[in-house]
Design an enzyme around this catalytic site. Structure first.
Site, mmCIF file in Angstrom:
data_model
loop_
_atom_site.group_PDB
_atom_site.id
_atom_site.type_symbol
_atom_site.label_atom_id
_atom_site.label_comp_id
_atom_site.label_asym_id
_atom_site.label_seq_id
_atom_site.Cartn_x
_atom_site.Cartn_y
_atom_site.Cartn_z
ATOM 1 C CB CYS A 15 -0.946 -0.016 1.195
ATOM 2 S SG CYS A 15 -2.325 -1.163 0.969
ATOM 3 C CE LYS A 18 -4.784 2.885 -0.386
ATOM 4 N NZ LYS A 18 -5.618 3.184 0.800
ATOM 5 C CB SER A 47 -12.000 9.198 1.880
ATOM 6 O OG SER A 47 -11.877 10.389 1.146
ATOM 7 C CG ASP A 66 -6.473 -2.277 -2.041
ATOM 8 O OD1 ASP A 66 -5.362 -2.000 -2.513
ATOM 9 O OD2 ASP A 66 -6.937 -1.742 -1.020
ATOM 10 C CG ASP A 89 -10.811 -2.045 1.366
ATOM 11 O OD1 ASP A 89 -10.301 -1.617 2.415
ATOM 12 O OD2 ASP A 89 -10.352 -1.801 0.241
ATOM 13 C CG HIS A 138 -8.597 -7.704 -17.345
ATOM 14 N ND1 HIS A 138 -8.983 -8.214 -18.566
ATOM 15 C CD2 HIS A 138 -7.803 -6.631 -17.616
ATOM 16 C CE1 HIS A 138 -8.460 -7.475 -19.535
ATOM 17 N NE2 HIS A 138 -7.740 -6.511 -18.985
ATOM 18 C CB SER A 139 -4.187 -11.251 -16.816
ATOM 19 O OG SER A 139 -4.586 -11.860 -18.036
#
Length: 346
Positions: A15, A18, A47, A66, A89, A138-139
């Protein structure tokens, strides 16, 4: 496989990748608000940790995504950490996970297929442990390794735990110790010993399942998880959303023991400086609080702990729930009160 160090293939990790909160806020500033969608119960306004969309009177869909670059070199552990972080999350909103999709970006001309498979297997193992399917994804071929999840969950509309529902007088409890980003930076610099690595893995792969349990407790008013913006950044979001100020007692903060001497040496991700700059004048730190501890409060946590706001009379019971669920270092770290949104660290 041992010769490939994933952390050397990316400019950041976990993270700590970010975008800084101040820059992110500016990026989002011109986007349209979501008032035209009355079933959108939680959007971008405060947020919060995930979006929540009401399906009916009994169910709301919790949706989040994420992903990040490697915080560790072991591909299986990288996948586990990224998946645990994404699913957190859902728990932070009081929800129960139901499904996930993988997000995969890999430098296919650099990484052997076996390494990529191990990353994906790590993520799949966490989904299996959570009891949810990894149902697709998805890649892409990317210049740096990226892995994460789209995570979906369900929550009763009355049990959503927003980061903006805290009230004056509430007690703040932090579920996991701080210092994850510092340990990750030390690893990238070949300065992390076996004890530090074990603390890093144990902390970042511990699922925050307790979030969905706490949602059944009306004494728990607000929940968020502490990730890339650090404790100070995510607590500041609570303060701004709830229009309150916070007071942190510095010597009550839970810390990863292996991270403390590293922080005292100045080791840590670049996100610490970016985070500190983003807080502006909303943070006051007393003179007696050492600089290294200030940095730990701004350290970018990957798969960090839940930060909960609790009715004062119930704080001891909620803390006991954390401990019973395996969060041994969960601690009361401060309080909320009426006042200009901001944080005082004493």
């Amino acid at each position: 496989m041992e010769a490939i160090r994933l952390t050397q293939l990316s400019h950041g990790g976990g993270c700590g990748c970010k975008i800084a909160p101040a820059m992110l806020a500016e990026m989002l500033r011109t986007l349209p608000q979501a008032q035209l969608f009355p079933n959108l119960l939680v959007g971008t306004e405060t947020s919060d940790d995930a979006a929540v969309y009401k399906l009916n009177d009994q169910q709301a869909l919790v949706a989040t995504t994420d992903f990040f670059m490697p915080i560790v070199d072991d591909p299986f552990d990288f996948g586990r950490i990224a998946a645990t972080n994404a699913i957190s999350d859902i728990y932070a909103m009081g929800g129960t996970p139901i499904m996930a999709l993988a997000i995969v970006g890999m430098p296919i001309n650099t990484l052997p297929l076996t390494v990529i498979q191990k990353i994906m297997e790590g993520g799949a193992s966490v989904c299996a442990a959570t009891g949810i399917p990894l149902a697709g994804g998805h890649s892409i071929d990317a210049p740096e390794p990226i892995y994460g999840l789209v995570a979906l969950g369900l929550v009763h509309p009355d049990k959503i735990r927003r980061n903006s529902a805290a009230q004056a007088g509430d007690v703040l409890i932090l579920g996991k110790p701080l210092g994850i980003g510092i340990l990750g930076s030390a690893m990238k610099q070949d300065k992390l010993d076996a004890t530090g690595y074990q603390q890093l893995i144990d902390t970042t792969t511990q699922l925050n399942r307790i979030g969905s349990i706490l949602a059944d407790n009306p004494a728990v008013r607000a929940i968020t998880d502490v990730t890339g913006f650090g404790l100070l950044g995510h607590l500041l979001e609570v303060c701004r959303g709830s229009n309150l100020s916070a007071r942190i007692v510095a010597d009550q903060l839970p810390l990863l023991s292996a991270a403390v001497p590293l922080a005292q040496q100045g080791i840590g991700p670049g996100a610490i400086a970016r985070n500190l700059a983003s807080y502006g004048d909303s943070i006051y730190v007393a003179e007696q609080v050492p600089e290294w501890l200030q940095r730990m409060m701004a350290d970018a946590q990957t798969s960090g702990g839940l930060l909960v706001s609790v009715v004062p009379d119930s704080a001891e019971n909620v803390l006991a729930e954390f401990h019973a669920a395996g969060f041994a270092q969960a601690s009361v770290i401060g309080t909320l009160q009426a006042g200009q949104p901001g944080i005082s660290v004493q």
